[in-house]
Design a protein around this motif. Structure first.
Motif, PDB file in Angstrom:
ATOM      1  N   ILE A 124      59.876  15.168  33.440  1.00  0.00           N
ATOM      2  CA  ILE A 124      60.123  16.425  34.375  1.00  0.00           C
ATOM      3  C   ILE A 124      59.937  15.881  35.755  1.00  0.00           C
ATOM      4  O   ILE A 124      60.503  16.398  36.596  1.00  0.00           O
ATOM      5  CB  ILE A 124      58.964  17.444  33.562  1.00  0.00           C
ATOM      6  CG1 ILE A 124      59.584  18.014  32.376  1.00  0.00           C
ATOM      7  CG2 ILE A 124      59.011  18.553  34.710  1.00  0.00           C
ATOM      8  CD1 ILE A 124      58.738  18.939  31.599  1.00  0.00           C
ATOM      9  N   ARG A 125      58.825  14.927  35.913  1.00  0.00           N
ATOM     10  CA  ARG A 125      58.555  14.507  36.970  1.00  0.00           C
ATOM     11  C   ARG A 125      59.738  13.976  37.670  1.00  0.00           C
ATOM     12  O   ARG A 125      59.959  13.905  38.915  1.00  0.00           O
ATOM     13  CB  ARG A 125      57.253  13.548  36.986  1.00  0.00           C
ATOM     14  CG  ARG A 125      57.126  13.131  38.389  1.00  0.00           C
ATOM     15  CD  ARG A 125      56.000  11.948  38.291  1.00  0.00           C
ATOM     16  NE  ARG A 125      56.349  10.591  37.398  1.00  0.00           N
ATOM     17  CZ  ARG A 125      57.114   9.806  37.711  1.00  0.00           C
ATOM     18  NH1 ARG A 125      57.723   9.932  39.165  1.00  0.00           N
ATOM     19  NH2 ARG A 125      57.567   8.650  36.921  1.00  0.00           N
ATOM     20  N   LEU A 126      60.300  12.987  36.697  1.00  0.00           N
ATOM     21  CA  LEU A 126      61.557  12.457  37.493  1.00  0.00           C
ATOM     22  C   LEU A 126      62.515  13.211  37.705  1.00  0.00           C
ATOM     23  O   LEU A 126      63.292  12.964  38.649  1.00  0.00           O
ATOM     24  CB  LEU A 126      62.073  11.209  36.354  1.00  0.00           C
ATOM     25  CG  LEU A 126      61.245  10.066  36.255  1.00  0.00           C
ATOM     26  CD1 LEU A 126      61.557   9.381  34.634  1.00  0.00           C
ATOM     27  CD2 LEU A 126      61.306   9.178  37.135  1.00  0.00           C
ATOM     28  N   GLN A 169      50.482  22.077  35.346  1.00  0.00           N
ATOM     29  CA  GLN A 169      49.279  21.109  34.944  1.00  0.00           C
ATOM     30  C   GLN A 169      49.757  19.679  35.400  1.00  0.00           C
ATOM     31  O   GLN A 169      50.834  19.235  35.127  1.00  0.00           O
ATOM     32  CB  GLN A 169      49.266  21.398  33.632  1.00  0.00           C
ATOM     33  CG  GLN A 169      47.927  20.621  32.774  1.00  0.00           C
ATOM     34  CD  GLN A 169      47.698  21.189  31.542  1.00  0.00           C
ATOM     35  OE1 GLN A 169      47.621  22.218  31.197  1.00  0.00           O
ATOM     36  NE2 GLN A 169      47.963  20.177  30.475  1.00  0.00           N
ATOM     37  N   ASP A 170      48.798  19.149  36.121  1.00  0.00           N
ATOM     38  CA  ASP A 170      48.769  17.670  36.316  1.00  0.00           C
ATOM     39  C   ASP A 170      50.141  17.417  37.229  1.00  0.00           C
ATOM     40  O   ASP A 170      51.054  16.602  37.280  1.00  0.00           O
ATOM     41  CB  ASP A 170      49.064  16.782  35.195  1.00  0.00           C
ATOM     42  CG  ASP A 170      47.632  16.704  34.462  1.00  0.00           C
ATOM     43  OD1 ASP A 170      46.606  16.865  35.244  1.00  0.00           O
ATOM     44  OD2 ASP A 170      47.904  16.533  33.329  1.00  0.00           O
ATOM     45  N   ASP A 171      50.455  18.513  38.252  1.00  0.00           N
ATOM     46  CA  ASP A 171      51.516  18.596  39.128  1.00  0.00           C
ATOM     47  C   ASP A 171      52.742  18.593  38.330  1.00  0.00           C
ATOM     48  O   ASP A 171      54.129  18.463  39.233  1.00  0.00           O
ATOM     49  CB  ASP A 171      51.462  17.270  40.005  1.00  0.00           C
ATOM     50  CG  ASP A 171      50.285  17.187  41.079  1.00  0.00           C
ATOM     51  OD1 ASP A 171      49.791  18.076  41.507  1.00  0.00           O
ATOM     52  OD2 ASP A 171      49.865  16.099  40.971  1.00  0.00           O
ATOM     53  N   VAL A 172      53.033  19.187  37.241  1.00  0.00           N
ATOM     54  CA  VAL A 172      54.102  19.405  36.643  1.00  0.00           C
ATOM     55  C   VAL A 172      54.125  20.714  36.010  1.00  0.00           C
ATOM     56  O   VAL A 172      53.261  21.070  35.183  1.00  0.00           O
ATOM     57  CB  VAL A 172      54.324  18.420  35.405  1.00  0.00           C
ATOM     58  CG1 VAL A 172      55.397  18.603  34.564  1.00  0.00           C
ATOM     59  CG2 VAL A 172      54.685  16.838  36.270  1.00  0.00           C
ATOM     60  N   VAL A 173      55.231  21.392  36.324  1.00  0.00           N
ATOM     61  CA  VAL A 173      55.324  22.725  35.536  1.00  0.00           C
ATOM     62  C   VAL A 173      56.099  22.726  34.067  1.00  0.00           C
ATOM     63  O   VAL A 173      57.254  22.032  33.951  1.00  0.00           O
ATOM     64  CB  VAL A 173      56.176  23.840  36.279  1.00  0.00           C
ATOM     65  CG1 VAL A 173      56.437  25.090  35.562  1.00  0.00           C
ATOM     66  CG2 VAL A 173      55.488  24.063  37.742  1.00  0.00           C
ATOM     67  N   ASP A 174      55.398  22.806  33.177  1.00  0.00           N
ATOM     68  CA  ASP A 174      55.919  22.652  31.868  1.00  0.00           C
ATOM     69  C   ASP A 174      55.204  23.760  30.822  1.00  0.00           C
ATOM     70  O   ASP A 174      54.285  24.521  31.179  1.00  0.00           O
ATOM     71  CB  ASP A 174      55.695  21.480  31.352  1.00  0.00           C
ATOM     72  CG  ASP A 174      56.702  20.839  30.099  1.00  0.00           C
ATOM     73  OD1 ASP A 174      57.475  21.853  29.868  1.00  0.00           O
ATOM     74  OD2 ASP A 174      56.455  19.923  29.338  1.00  0.00           O
ATOM     75  N   GLU A 216      68.917  21.377  16.940  1.00  0.00           N
ATOM     76  CA  GLU A 216      68.068  21.121  18.326  1.00  0.00           C
ATOM     77  C   GLU A 216      67.841  22.214  19.047  1.00  0.00           C
ATOM     78  O   GLU A 216      68.369  23.256  19.023  1.00  0.00           O
ATOM     79  CB  GLU A 216      68.714  20.099  19.139  1.00  0.00           C
ATOM     80  CG  GLU A 216      69.808  20.646  19.793  1.00  0.00           C
ATOM     81  CD  GLU A 216      70.343  19.773  21.191  1.00  0.00           C
ATOM     82  OE1 GLU A 216      69.333  19.205  21.672  1.00  0.00           O
ATOM     83  OE2 GLU A 216      71.511  19.840  21.218  1.00  0.00           O
ATOM     84  N   ILE A 217      66.551  22.348  19.614  1.00  0.00           N
ATOM     85  CA  ILE A 217      66.063  23.324  20.457  1.00  0.00           C
ATOM     86  C   ILE A 217      65.863  22.648  21.874  1.00  0.00           C
ATOM     87  O   ILE A 217      65.078  21.638  21.931  1.00  0.00           O
ATOM     88  CB  ILE A 217      64.772  23.942  20.048  1.00  0.00           C
ATOM     89  CG1 ILE A 217      65.260  24.589  18.642  1.00  0.00           C
ATOM     90  CG2 ILE A 217      64.225  24.954  21.055  1.00  0.00           C
ATOM     91  CD1 ILE A 217      63.942  25.506  18.222  1.00  0.00           C
ATOM     92  N   ALA A 218      66.255  23.079  22.983  1.00  0.00           N
ATOM     93  CA  ALA A 218      65.906  22.669  24.307  1.00  0.00           C
ATOM     94  C   ALA A 218      65.440  23.565  25.156  1.00  0.00           C
ATOM     95  O   ALA A 218      65.761  24.951  24.860  1.00  0.00           O
ATOM     96  CB  ALA A 218      67.315  22.298  24.928  1.00  0.00           C
ATOM     97  N   ASP A 219      64.377  23.386  25.984  1.00  0.00           N
ATOM     98  CA  ASP A 219      63.742  24.414  26.760  1.00  0.00           C
ATOM     99  C   ASP A 219      64.351  24.500  28.051  1.00  0.00           C
ATOM    100  O   ASP A 219      64.595  23.635  29.067  1.00  0.00           O
ATOM    101  CB  ASP A 219      62.259  23.647  26.875  1.00  0.00           C
ATOM    102  CG  ASP A 219      61.524  23.630  25.668  1.00  0.00           C
ATOM    103  OD1 ASP A 219      61.948  24.380  24.825  1.00  0.00           O
ATOM    104  OD2 ASP A 219      60.765  22.900  25.573  1.00  0.00           O
ATOM    105  N   GLU A 220      64.390  25.707  28.431  1.00  0.00           N
ATOM    106  CA  GLU A 220      64.917  25.966  29.810  1.00  0.00           C
ATOM    107  C   GLU A 220      63.792  26.709  30.632  1.00  0.00           C
ATOM    108  O   GLU A 220      63.330  27.752  30.277  1.00  0.00           O
ATOM    109  CB  GLU A 220      66.099  27.322  29.670  1.00  0.00           C
ATOM    110  CG  GLU A 220      66.912  27.442  30.929  1.00  0.00           C
ATOM    111  CD  GLU A 220      68.142  28.229  30.539  1.00  0.00           C
ATOM    112  OE1 GLU A 220      68.067  29.418  31.286  1.00  0.00           O
ATOM    113  OE2 GLU A 220      69.030  27.779  29.712  1.00  0.00           O
ATOM    114  N   PRO A 221      63.409  26.338  31.611  1.00  0.00           N
ATOM    115  CA  PRO A 221      62.324  26.391  32.610  1.00  0.00           C
ATOM    116  C   PRO A 221      62.634  27.948  33.125  1.00  0.00           C
ATOM    117  O   PRO A 221      63.919  28.193  33.308  1.00  0.00           O
ATOM    118  CB  PRO A 221      61.892  25.242  33.490  1.00  0.00           C
ATOM    119  CG  PRO A 221      63.351  24.544  33.603  1.00  0.00           C
ATOM    120  CD  PRO A 221      64.021  24.800  31.987  1.00  0.00           C
TER     121      PRO A 221
END
Length: 732
Positions: free
Chosen positions: A693-695, A530-535, A457-462
């Motif tokens: 992400i928003r949550l 984008q749309d108030d979310v950083v991703d 699995e790959i998980a993204d680290e902001p």
């Protein structure tokens, strides 16, 4: 009243679908049959055997709160009308107490399910799990694992199988069940039975049919050819954990996994460890405790070997979750002839200079033991000057270390000495100076068997503080969150997995669990709001790289990710890294393969995408200490629990919340150059990655913990422990 949609679905009709006019119109390839009345049931029940995959069939049983004569053998005249309106049930209806005994209901009550007094105002639903072939139980908590965070509420479940025992399968014919005695027999021979939350009698027949269809489809995705049973007997084995976990929070998942596998667990650790005392509670977690001097010196390997050899029962494998004991444990395994990767592989992985050379950039990597050695290296007269020409920014970190401790991003020559001083002061190790690779950071986790990827699995680290363009040498790489599954395009994920798998195998790691940190250089994706979310989103066309994406290794950890990350993976994918780690140590290759099958869910619209296997999008949120001082709980509630009570709109999205501190604990803002964490929470969404992400952002903002400054803290409070590393060894 209609049955509500799965959490995260938008309801366009009674169950997220447009209203239907016939029961059969809502069925699909794995849907239950429309209701009909079996001729010889003494209770108002409907049961049906449904194959959900090669390995399992299920029996869904609906218990109606009405007399048998009220059921019709043909579809109802008005399928959208509530059941209670068609049959006159509801409050005041005669209960089942005066009807003859029901074999099926008695069978349920014998295993602790159902109710002694059946309600006349609810519909009960049960599912019986039936493996299709005989076999030996790989793990006794299989059903609990596969049903965790199920979209429909589970009232109770029954899982009678013991680890390693032989299970004899039944082979019921698919279709309606025509006898209560047959249903009772299925309960008696089941591998598991689930009692779902009751449905109101106001539910329409159409909605009830949709409910059963959704239930069946969800069970199919969770059980889809995930082996519970081994076709061959499983020998009982014993493994030794070198360095027990520091507390039950970090250790509980390990001890419970060993018990479910039927592995006898022996702990090797210092005298005085909390698991040493032979209390009844401690005996539930381990078979024995071997007190051993664990001082990290030249004799520690011999002392561990002496403890293991002196134990009167055979030990079939050794493992550790403590980074600073990897090499020692590999040496123990080698000396005793136990399964393990080569010592040389561990020696490379724990030395960040040696592991950096696996993808060396000539002239840009160096190792220094002091600031003086750095100055010598950079001096005009140094013979090494031509070999090392730093190109800023660079990374400086200890050659031995973990959790981003004392890792610095350096943008100019003037800060290089400061970073080296910080790195060499940690663990008494040298510092490695290496290039900074710009690109999305990711955690890539593997379960390997003889070089084959069983699960990855790959998980993204902001981006963290040190990724900022304004970052200084004092900024940290401490993570703020982790998002699963990755949003990187599938071709870049393939590059990451193949590159890192080859590195692991080339240095000698072929079987086991590996937690690898890396960055994707020249990625077609970048973090942007984008749309108030950083991703992660696709770069604008003018920003796309000229050359192809490359995966650059940051570090190798020859173990599962730490407790904070391993448990979310178990929730998200249904794969338990602690189980895989212990089975690899025991040399149990058969069960290693059987226990690493993820869910069959697909997120998004593309059934071939790289997100297959996750039951939802999840966001692991780290909560850093807001200040230095002494922890207080003004509400008397733990902060995670207080958050859920104050924000019920977030509560059902938080599937896991762990507080690290109790009142009186002292915390610092930073510990050895890394942020001090006070809690973590796992937030989930079945709607979208953007939503999770928003949550997560909402949870991070809403989380509150009081930390009194040292000058205000009461002198009567007991000295607490600075809480930075939940696992006690550097693992996340």
């Amino acid at each position: 009243m209609a049955v509500g949609p799965f959490p995260g679905e938008r309801a366009t009709g009674s169950l997220g679908h447009k209203p239907t006019t016939s029961i059969s119109s809502v069925t699909s390839t794995c849907s239950p049959r429309p209701f009909s009345r079996p001729s010889n049931l003494s209770r108002p029940l409907f049961g049906e055997i449904i194959p959900v995959c090669d390995l399992y069939s299920i029996a869904n049983v609906v218990v109606f709160p009405s007399s048998p004569s009220s059921l019709s053998s043909s579809p109802p005249q008005s399928p959208s009308r509530p059941y209670s309106q068609q049959h006159g049930t509801g409050t005041g209806t005669v209960s089942h107490e005066n009807t003859p005994p029901s074999p099926f209901i008695e069978a349920l009550q014998n295993i602790g399910l159902g109710s002694p007094s059946w309600s006349a105002s609810a519909i009960s639903v049960f599912t019986i799990i039936l493996p299709t072939a005989n076999g030996y139980v790989t793990r006794s908590d299989f059903l609990k694992l596969r049903l965790q965070d199920f979209p429909y509420k589970i009232l109770r479940s029954y899982e009678p199988l013991r680890p390693l025992q032989k299970y004899i399968a039944t082979s019921p014919t698919p279709g309606p069940v025509t006898s209560e005695y047959d249903l009772a027999s299925l309960v008696d021979s089941a591998a598991g039975v689930v009692q779902w939350e009751d449905l109101p009698t106001s539910v329409s027949f159409v909605d009830l049919e949709v409910y059963r269809t959704r239930l069946t489809e969800e069970l199919r995705d969770r059980l889809h050819n995930a082996p519970w049973l081994s076709s061959t007997p499983i020998p009982r084995k014993r493994v030794a954990l070198i360095r027990g976990r520091p507390n039950i929070t970090a250790g509980g998942p390990v001890y419970r996994a060993a018990k479910a596998l039927g592995l006898d667990l022996v702990i090797v650790d210092e005298e005085g460890h909390w698991l040493q005392a032979d209390t009844e509670e401690n005996k539930m977690h381990r078979e024995a405790f071997l007190g051993t001097d664990m001082t990290e010196d030249a004799g520690v390997v011999d002392r561990i070997i002496e403890s293991i050899v002196s134990y009167p029962l055979p030990i079939h494998g050794v493992f550790t979750l403590s980074d600073n004991f990897f090499v020692a444990v590999a040496q123990v395994a080698e000396a005793l002839g136990l399964p393990a990767s080569p010592v040389s592989a561990f020696e490379t992985s724990v030395d960040k200079y040696r592991s950096r050379l696996l993808q060396n950039v000539p002239g840009q990597t160096a190792r220094v033991s002091s600031v003086e050695e750095l100055e010598s290296l950079l001096s005009a007269g140094s013979s090494q000057q031509a070999e090392f020409i730093p190109r800023f920014p660079v990374i400086v970190k200890p050659t031995k270390g973990w959790s981003s401790e004392c890792v610095s991003k350096v943008n100019n020559l003037g800060d290089l000495a400061t970073a080296v001083q910080k790195a060499t002061s940690r663990h008494g190790s040298a510092a490695v100076i290496e290039p900074f690779f710009d690109g999305p950071e990711m955690d890539v986790n593997f379960v390997l068997l003889d070089g084959e990827i069983l699960f990855s699995e790959i998980a993204d680290e902001p981006p963290c503080d040190a990724d900022s363009r304004s970052a200084t040498v004092h900024s940290t790489f401490s993570p703020e969150a982790l998002t699963l599954p990755s949003a990187l395009p599938s071709d870049e994920q393939d590059i990451a997995k193949s590159t890192l798998r080859d590195i692991l195998v080339n240095i000698g790691f072929c079987t086991g669990v590996f937690h690898v940190e890396a960055r994707m250089v020249n990625s077609s994706f970048e973090y942007r709001k984008q749309d108030d979310v950083v991703d992660l989103v696709r770069k604008h066309s003018q920003s796309l790289p000229d050359s192809g994406a490359e995966c650059k290794l940051i570090e190798i950890n020859a173990r599962p990710p730490g407790y904070r990350v391993t448990v979310p993976t178990r929730h998200t994918y249904g794969v338990d890294y602690f189980v895989a780690h212990m089975l690899a140590a025991a040399g149990d290759k058969n069960r290693l393969r059987l226990t690493t099958k993820p869910y069959a869910h697909v997120l998004g619209d593309n059934i071939n995408d790289a997100q297959r296997g996750a039951q939802y999008w999840s966001r692991l949120v780290y909560i850093p200490a807001p200040a230095a001082g002494t922890v207080q709980w003004p509400s008397k509630l733990a902060p995670c629990e207080a958050l859920k009570r104050q924000r019920p709109d977030l509560a059902d999205k938080i599937v896991l919340g762990v507080d690290y501190c109790v009142p009186g604990d002292k915390v610092e803002l930073y510990t050895d150059g890394a942020r001090t964490y006070v809690a973590h929470l796992l937030v989930v969404s079945r709607e979208s990655r953007k939503d999770v992400i928003r949550l997560g952002d909402e949870v991070q903002k809403a989380f509150a913990i009081d930390v009194e400054a040292p000058s205000k803290a009461s002198s009567e409070l007991s000295d607490g422990e600075t809480m930075v590393d939940l696992d006690g060894d550097g693992s996340e």
